[in-house]
Design a protein around this motif. Structure first.
Motif, PDB file in Angstrom:
ATOM      1  N   UNK A   1     102.483 108.617  24.072  1.00  0.00           N
ATOM      2  CA  UNK A   1     101.283 109.331  24.355  1.00  0.00           C
ATOM      3  C   UNK A   1     100.339 108.613  25.420  1.00  0.00           C
ATOM      4  N   UNK A   2     100.135 107.189  25.111  1.00  0.00           N
ATOM      5  CA  UNK A   2      99.332 106.590  25.685  1.00  0.00           C
ATOM      6  C   UNK A   2     100.042 106.197  27.211  1.00  0.00           C
ATOM      7  N   UNK A   3     101.372 105.836  27.266  1.00  0.00           N
ATOM      8  CA  UNK A   3     102.035 105.407  28.395  1.00  0.00           C
ATOM      9  C   UNK A   3     102.259 106.692  29.516  1.00  0.00           C
ATOM     10  N   UNK A   4     102.869 107.582  28.874  1.00  0.00           N
ATOM     11  CA  UNK A   4     103.483 108.802  29.640  1.00  0.00           C
ATOM     12  C   UNK A   4     102.723 110.058  29.505  1.00  0.00           C
TER      13      UNK A   4
ATOM     14  N   UNK B   1      96.384 108.108  13.698  1.00  0.00           N
ATOM     15  CA  UNK B   1      96.233 107.464  14.635  1.00  0.00           C
ATOM     16  C   UNK B   1      95.697 107.810  16.160  1.00  0.00           C
ATOM     17  N   UNK B   2      96.223 108.901  16.376  1.00  0.00           N
ATOM     18  CA  UNK B   2      95.958 109.591  17.738  1.00  0.00           C
ATOM     19  C   UNK B   2      94.497 110.048  17.411  1.00  0.00           C
ATOM     20  N   UNK B   3      94.373 110.799  16.412  1.00  0.00           N
ATOM     21  CA  UNK B   3      93.189 111.608  16.159  1.00  0.00           C
ATOM     22  C   UNK B   3      91.764 110.633  16.309  1.00  0.00           C
ATOM     23  N   UNK B   4      91.970 109.589  15.670  1.00  0.00           N
ATOM     24  CA  UNK B   4      90.829 108.672  15.742  1.00  0.00           C
ATOM     25  C   UNK B   4      90.928 107.447  16.568  1.00  0.00           C
ATOM     26  N   UNK B   5      91.667 107.503  17.718  1.00  0.00           N
ATOM     27  CA  UNK B   5      91.891 106.291  18.586  1.00  0.00           C
ATOM     28  C   UNK B   5      90.609 105.750  18.945  1.00  0.00           C
ATOM     29  N   UNK B   6      89.820 106.675  19.675  1.00  0.00           N
ATOM     30  CA  UNK B   6      88.600 106.059  20.138  1.00  0.00           C
ATOM     31  C   UNK B   6      87.626 105.091  19.288  1.00  0.00           C
ATOM     32  N   UNK B   7      87.639 105.584  17.778  1.00  0.00           N
ATOM     33  CA  UNK B   7      87.229 104.809  16.792  1.00  0.00           C
ATOM     34  C   UNK B   7      87.784 103.726  16.695  1.00  0.00           C
TER      35      UNK B   7
ATOM     36  N   UNK C   1      81.787 111.603  23.262  1.00  0.00           N
ATOM     37  CA  UNK C   1      80.571 112.261  23.302  1.00  0.00           C
ATOM     38  C   UNK C   1      80.446 113.547  24.059  1.00  0.00           C
ATOM     39  N   UNK C   2      81.017 113.508  25.099  1.00  0.00           N
ATOM     40  CA  UNK C   2      81.009 114.591  25.986  1.00  0.00           C
ATOM     41  C   UNK C   2      81.523 115.897  25.254  1.00  0.00           C
ATOM     42  N   UNK C   3      82.504 115.812  24.463  1.00  0.00           N
ATOM     43  CA  UNK C   3      83.137 116.878  23.647  1.00  0.00           C
ATOM     44  C   UNK C   3      82.257 117.329  22.654  1.00  0.00           C
ATOM     45  N   UNK C   4      81.496 116.348  21.955  1.00  0.00           N
ATOM     46  CA  UNK C   4      80.432 116.600  20.991  1.00  0.00           C
ATOM     47  C   UNK C   4      79.397 117.395  21.635  1.00  0.00           C
ATOM     48  N   UNK C   5      78.678 117.102  22.858  1.00  0.00           N
ATOM     49  CA  UNK C   5      77.918 117.574  23.669  1.00  0.00           C
ATOM     50  C   UNK C   5      78.315 119.146  23.885  1.00  0.00           C
ATOM     51  N   UNK C   6      79.623 119.223  24.176  1.00  0.00           N
ATOM     52  CA  UNK C   6      79.982 120.797  24.563  1.00  0.00           C
ATOM     53  C   UNK C   6      80.300 121.559  23.440  1.00  0.00           C
ATOM     54  N   UNK C   7      80.748 120.864  22.360  1.00  0.00           N
ATOM     55  CA  UNK C   7      80.773 121.716  21.014  1.00  0.00           C
ATOM     56  C   UNK C   7      79.392 122.184  20.565  1.00  0.00           C
TER      57      UNK C   7
ATOM     58  N   UNK D   1      95.911 116.041  18.323  1.00  0.00           N
ATOM     59  CA  UNK D   1      94.985 115.038  18.098  1.00  0.00           C
ATOM     60  C   UNK D   1      94.639 114.206  19.316  1.00  0.00           C
ATOM     61  N   UNK D   2      95.702 113.977  20.260  1.00  0.00           N
ATOM     62  CA  UNK D   2      95.213 113.085  21.367  1.00  0.00           C
ATOM     63  C   UNK D   2      94.454 114.010  22.225  1.00  0.00           C
ATOM     64  N   UNK D   3      94.238 115.206  22.440  1.00  0.00           N
ATOM     65  CA  UNK D   3      93.838 116.072  23.535  1.00  0.00           C
ATOM     66  C   UNK D   3      92.486 115.601  23.707  1.00  0.00           C
ATOM     67  N   UNK D   4      91.452 115.304  22.813  1.00  0.00           N
ATOM     68  CA  UNK D   4      90.344 114.788  22.822  1.00  0.00           C
ATOM     69  C   UNK D   4      90.132 113.548  23.836  1.00  0.00           C
ATOM     70  N   UNK D   5      91.083 112.725  23.825  1.00  0.00           N
ATOM     71  CA  UNK D   5      91.105 111.232  24.497  1.00  0.00           C
ATOM     72  C   UNK D   5      91.689 111.576  26.000  1.00  0.00           C
ATOM     73  N   UNK D   6      92.321 112.592  25.997  1.00  0.00           N
ATOM     74  CA  UNK D   6      93.261 112.764  27.440  1.00  0.00           C
ATOM     75  C   UNK D   6      92.260 113.478  28.528  1.00  0.00           C
ATOM     76  N   UNK D   7      91.303 114.397  28.021  1.00  0.00           N
ATOM     77  CA  UNK D   7      90.609 114.910  29.117  1.00  0.00           C
ATOM     78  C   UNK D   7      89.443 114.073  29.332  1.00  0.00           C
TER      79      UNK D   7
END
Length: 479
Positions: free
Chosen positions: A42-45, A77-83, A182-188, A371-377
């Protein structure tokens, strides 16, 4: 449980050495190694975990608690990657972009075991060190050991308190506690506020971190009809059923293709178009953005029952092939095209009676299952996607016949991808009218839907247990 804490699941079956539930070392890759391979891909490809992980689990012949451990470790792990990245940076004393990518993914997996699962700390650290050596980062083993020991010195709640210290905005604090950009939180937050539901933001973010139950659609006329008293039926979709096991492939009807894994919200998006009003035999229907083919399969079954003809279009040839494969077991007669949907209004004006525009979007409505979608966009992706969405909807309004229906659908509640797109398209069309979609859905669903104001239907994970699908039906005026 702390409101921002990922759902915990016991890691004890594989929490010590990498052994199966029988106590013997597995013959194939361990659950931790499988989780690493998926997280690293997910991270590399930019791989999709929901497509890759089941394949890796099947190939390794993992079952029971081992399969569950690999699944929770990967998705958590993917869901909370940013944290976890923020925690790792603090514990390591360096920015994550200065950490070897292999070691970083090992650390992310270790952090989830320490903070998001019930894995014993010594096992989480020791097995992470072992994993670092296995995946080609032996020089980082000591670094992994030291960092994870520092991570384990605090609980998740203590780390969140440390990371939110000095953050002044409520949305910023929620972003950290619920592991959302944070941009996702703002949009939601803006999307909820538009419905007068701003107070539900915390509940929505929490729901995004709850893995969804697997739901299936029983394709009408192909699958066994659902009994009215079947306790596994879903709340809203008349064709929805909850999978009886964690592995839908164990259902022979899924294997044959007459039942499909499909979120209840996606089912309602397709049914809103097919059942908005009775179809006339001979109607032509179009799925404009059909890949990978889930909604197309449902529309094909609905079209067959109504005596209509479905055409499925997909811009990307590889995804068009996925549509063909999805339709082959149940509707091989459907014409599948590979073409730019934005040209359909010029090439076939007024040629279709019903058109589904399931537009490419940020996917913010499906964060539970991707779960990785939040960090992909990023926020920069929204404007070009919205421009594409407007072009697709305009093309569909040109391609639909007078008196015909268009369903504009996104798996995102972002205001710029939903109401703004519809408003922009309708502002230039005197011949198109937004229909009362909630009222139409009320005649289709099994139980009443609590929807917000306006002509569109916005579903929510925390309110309806579905992906956050946006559905707007539009009618082109008859001559």
């Amino acid at each position: 449980m702390n409101p921002g804490e990922p759902r915990r699941s016991s890691g004890r079956a594989s929490g010590g050495a990498s052994r199966g539930s029988s106590g013997r070392a597995p013959a194939g890759p361990s659950p931790r190694r499988i989780a690493f391979d998926v997280v690293h891909a997910v991270a590399r490809d930019d791989a999709y975990a929901n497509l890759l992980l089941p394949t890796r689990i099947r190939r390794a012949r993992l079952t029971g608690s081992d399969a569950g451990f690999a699944t929770e470790l990967t998705y958590g792990t993917l869901r909370s990657r940013g944290l976890y990245d923020a925690v790792i940076a603090r514990a390591a004393g360096r920015a994550i972009d200065r950490i070897d990518p292999l070691a970083l993914d090992v650390l992310r997996l270790g952090a989830h075991q320490l903070l998001g699962m019930e894995t014993p700390p010594h096992a989480a650290v020791d097995e992470s060190v072992r994993l670092a050596r296995q995946v080609g980062a032996p020089r980082a083993a000591g670094f992994v050991n030291a960092v994870l020991r520092r991570v384990g010195e605090r609980s998740l709640d203590e780390w969140q308190t440390l990371l939110t210290a000095g953050v002044s905005s409520v949305r910023g604090i929620l972003a950290i506690r619920h592991a959302h950009p944070e941009w996702v939180v703002d949009a939601l937050a803006d999307a909820l506020a538009a419905e007068g539901r701003g107070a539900e933001l915390d509940a929505l973010l929490a729901a995004d971190n709850d893995p969804p139950r697997v739901t299936l659609v029983a394709l009408p006329g192909l699958a066994e009809p659902l009994a009215a008293d079947d306790p596994s039926r879903t709340r809203y979709s008349p064709l929805g059923v909850r999978s009886r096991s964690g592995d839908p492939a164990a259902d022979p009807e899924v294997t044959s293709g007459v039942r499909r894994v499909q979120d209840e919200g996606s089912q309602l998006a397709a049914l809103a178009l097919s059942r908005a009003r009775p179809a006339t035999p001979g109607e032509r229907w179009l799925d404009l953005c059909a890949g990978p083919g889930g909604k197309a399969a449902l529309l094909a079954a609905e079209a067959r029952a109504a005596g209509a003809q479905l055409v499925a279009n997909e811009a990307v040839p590889q995804r068009a092939e996925l549509v063909r494969r999805a339709l082959a077991p149940v509707a091989p007669e459907v014409e599948v095209r590979a073409g730019d949907g934005r040209t359909i209004g010029d090439t076939e004006p007024g040629a279709f009676d019903r058109i589904l525009v399931d537009a490419p979007c940020t996917g913010l409505g499906a964060l539970r299952r991707r779960p990785e979608a939040r960090w992909r966009k990023s926020a920069d992706d929204v404007a070009p996607l919205a421009a594409l969405q407007r072009e697709l909807l305009t093309a569909a309004l040109d391609a639909v016949a007078p008196g015909g229906l268009v369903a504009y659908v996104t798996c995102s509640p972002h205001p710029e991808e939903t109401r703004a797109v519809v408003d922009a398209a309708l502002a230039t069309r005197a011949d198109a009218t937004a229909l009362d979609t909630p009222a139409i859905l009320s005649r289709i669903v099994r139980e009443p839907l609590d929807l917000g104001p306006g002509t569109a239907a916005q579903l929510w994970p925390h309110r309806h247990g579905t992906d956050a699908m946006f559905i707007q039906l539009i009618e082109r005026a008859a001559h």
